[in-house]
Design an enzyme around this catalytic site. Structure first.
Site, mmCIF file in Angstrom:
data_model
loop_
_atom_site.group_PDB
_atom_site.id
_atom_site.type_symbol
_atom_site.label_atom_id
_atom_site.label_comp_id
_atom_site.label_asym_id
_atom_site.label_seq_id
_atom_site.Cartn_x
_atom_site.Cartn_y
_atom_site.Cartn_z
ATOM 1 N N TRP A 31 22.930 -18.880 -48.008
ATOM 2 C CA TRP A 31 21.765 -19.772 -48.186
ATOM 3 C C TRP A 31 21.086 -19.440 -49.509
ATOM 4 C CZ3 TRP A 31 23.568 -20.526 -43.463
ATOM 5 C CH2 TRP A 31 23.178 -21.673 -42.762
ATOM 6 N N TRP A 33 17.835 -19.582 -51.088
ATOM 7 C CA TRP A 33 16.719 -18.657 -51.404
ATOM 8 C C TRP A 33 16.841 -17.350 -50.643
ATOM 9 C CZ3 TRP A 33 10.976 -19.274 -49.710
ATOM 10 C CH2 TRP A 33 10.863 -19.763 -48.413
ATOM 11 N N GLN A 106 17.041 -25.844 -52.456
ATOM 12 C CA GLN A 106 15.997 -25.017 -51.814
ATOM 13 C C GLN A 106 15.091 -24.417 -52.900
ATOM 14 O OE1 GLN A 106 17.654 -22.022 -49.166
ATOM 15 N NE2 GLN A 106 16.714 -22.998 -47.386
ATOM 16 N N GLY A 166 12.370 -25.105 -47.508
ATOM 17 C CA GLY A 166 12.444 -23.745 -46.980
ATOM 18 C C GLY A 166 11.577 -23.576 -45.740
ATOM 19 N N ASP A 168 11.306 -25.538 -43.007
ATOM 20 C CA ASP A 168 11.958 -26.670 -42.352
ATOM 21 C C ASP A 168 11.132 -27.384 -41.287
ATOM 22 O OD1 ASP A 168 13.748 -25.043 -43.673
ATOM 23 O OD2 ASP A 168 15.396 -25.427 -42.301
ATOM 24 N N ARG A 203 13.061 -23.526 -31.741
ATOM 25 C CA ARG A 203 13.803 -24.387 -32.677
ATOM 26 C C ARG A 203 13.216 -25.799 -32.701
ATOM 27 N NH1 ARG A 203 16.525 -21.745 -36.154
ATOM 28 N NH2 ARG A 203 17.609 -23.680 -36.568
ATOM 29 N N TYR A 355 9.201 -21.756 -35.100
ATOM 30 C CA TYR A 355 9.728 -21.908 -36.446
ATOM 31 C C TYR A 355 8.782 -22.607 -37.441
ATOM 32 C CZ TYR A 355 14.274 -22.856 -38.717
ATOM 33 O OH TYR A 355 15.349 -22.914 -39.529
ATOM 34 N N TRP A 356 8.191 -21.863 -38.353
ATOM 35 C CA TRP A 356 7.346 -22.372 -39.448
ATOM 36 C C TRP A 356 6.037 -23.045 -39.003
ATOM 37 C CZ3 TRP A 356 7.810 -20.363 -43.938
ATOM 38 C CH2 TRP A 356 9.064 -19.946 -44.399
ATOM 39 N N GLU A 399 13.989 -12.560 -38.056
ATOM 40 C CA GLU A 399 13.831 -13.644 -39.027
ATOM 41 C C GLU A 399 12.343 -13.908 -39.325
ATOM 42 O OE1 GLU A 399 15.697 -17.177 -37.558
ATOM 43 O OE2 GLU A 399 15.400 -18.318 -39.409
#
Ligand code: GLC
Length: 434
Positions: A31, A33, A106, A166, A168, A203, A355-356, A399
């Site tokens: 990937w 970055w 990215q 990045g 997502d 997710r 996630y994010w 992560e």
């Protein structure tokens, strides 16, 4: 084994043929970055690994200058969706046939990463020669962004897929994404893989995945670089973080050029335009932060989120604006959050697990730590660093991490993939160079 040794062992475990994968199960390829951050970490103790990682990434560069967000070095690995065959980048005549790649990009991290490596290996001729050989390729990459992604020549490039940002699954994209109306037959059948490997509640939802596929198909239809993408894409964003990172990398390229007697004329022109428009178009006084801009709906995207802090890293804000961003962070810390939550903790969209949408991300802390230091905010910089180290020591090299302190007390692990490369490499770099 010390944590530093554990971190290095993770990179070894994720090392493939001259490059690293972010984590072996969830993300089995290179990937963009992630790979930059790994090169940063490995440069502190094994420069060969670091240069090899960067070289492998640039081996996938397209003729139009684009560096793809994923390089599929192995065509036998079938556990990932969308794989190289779904991207079908051969629709673009300038996409290399080997290695295969995705058709989007990215964050443009390689400029500041090369600068860091050069600075810490100044006496090493091999490193200097390597940087000289990558420099024109990197300028070509920045040229790609200014040529194909900046239709009004504002010095602010657009992304047309959340995966490019990045970040997502940030709530930032929800409004634009929800306006995409997916009718039966508009997207091909597909089988996602992520939810069979990671917890579904960490997710993106299925609805959202359909829209990701829709935007991918739109890119493919126009060979991934056609100007119709800007005309047609329902998702067209000048992202605050992507553009701040580009500005940081421009600055680094200008410094590298001065160190190695290379020409930076064109980069200086880009930089001037980018810097002045970034501040004008993306600052939001009411929020006291930089925001992204939705080109399709011609409006600022008024959310406080982690992308709005990254301009510190590129030294974009003046002292007063930087002070406001620093206040935002210290306030969060006082309220019982680990720095830096990825989204506004007071927003109904905040989700400290998903996630994010709220968790802490290691590579973000690395950039923000540096940014705060450059403005002299030593205490906040130290908190950003020590919060990350605390999370890693308590929960492991995951992560990303829970951002609410009281919840962390109840947890024994982080979120997303385990044995994660950029977590390990950020840890290594923060404990060695920074
Ligand atoms: C996720 C992240 C992205 C990262 C990739 C590999 O897609 O959102 O930023 O590059 O995983 O780690």
């Amino acid at each position: 084994m010390s944590y530093l040794e554990k971190a290095k062992a993770i990179i070894v475990r994720n090392w493939r043929d001259g490059f690293s994968v972010p984590t072996s199960e969830l993300y089995p390829f290179q990937w963009m970055w992630d790979s930059g951050f790994v090169a940063l970490g490995t440069s502190t103790y094994n420069i060969e690994m670091s240069l090899s990682e960067i070289g492998k990434m640039f081996s996938g560069q397209w003729d139009n200058g684009m560096i793809p967000h994923i390089i599929f070095h192995s065509e036998n690995e079938k556990t990932y969706f969308p794989n190289f065959d779904f991207w079908n980048c051969q629709v673009n005549a300038g996409a290399p046939t080997q290695p295969k790649s995705s058709g989007i990009t990215q964050p443009a991290v390689f400029g500041f990463i090369l600068k860091d490596i050069l600075q810490n290996h100044w006496g090493n001729d091999e490193v200097k020669n390597f940087v000289k050989s990558i420099f024109p390729k990197l300028v070509n990459y920045h040229r790609f962004l200014y040529t194909y992604r900046d239709p009004y020549e504002e010095g602010l490039f657009f992304i047309y897929h959340p995966w490019e940002s990045g970040r997502d699954n940030s709530p930032l994209w929800d409004a634009s994404m929800s306006k995409i109306d997916i009718q039966p037959g508009m997207i091909p059948d597909y089988q996602r893989r992520d939810t069979s490997i990671a917890n579904a509640d960490e997710r993106p939802t299925q609805d959202k995945y359909d829209r990701y596929v829709y935007l991918l198909e739109l890119g493919k239809k126009y060979n991934y670089d056609g100007q119709q993408i800007a005309e047609e894409s329902p998702f067209l964003i000048q992202d605050n973080m992507m553009n701040a990172i580009l500005i940081k990398s421009n600055e680094s390229l200008i410094e590298i050029a001065s160190d190695l007697s290379l020409d930076a004329g064109q980069i200086k022109e880009w930089q001037q335009l980018s810097l002045s428009n970034y501040d004008k178009k993306l600052w939001n006084e009411e929020l006291g932060m930089y925001v992204s801009y939705d080109m399709r709906h011609q409006s600022q995207m008024k959310h406080k989120e982690i992308g709005g802090i990254v301009p510190l890293f590129a030294q974009i804000p003046d002292a007063q604006k930087a002070g406001k961003i620093n206040d935002y962070l210290t306030n969060l810390s006082d309220r019982g959050y680990y720095l830096c939550p990825s989204f506004d903790v007071d927003s109904p969209y905040f989700d400290s697990k998903r996630y994010w949408r709220g968790p802490v991300w290691p590579q973000m802390n690395w950039m923000i730590h540096k940014g705060l230091l450059s403005y002299g905010y030593k205490d906040t910089a130290e908190t950003v660093k020590s919060d990350l180290l605390t999370l890693i020591h308590k929960l492991g090299f995951y992560e990303y991490f829970e951002s609410q302190k009281e919840k962390v007390d109840q947890l024994s692990q982080g979120y997303g993939g385990s044995n994660f490369s950029w977590t390990a490499s950020s840890y290594i770099h923060l404990n060695t160079v920074s």
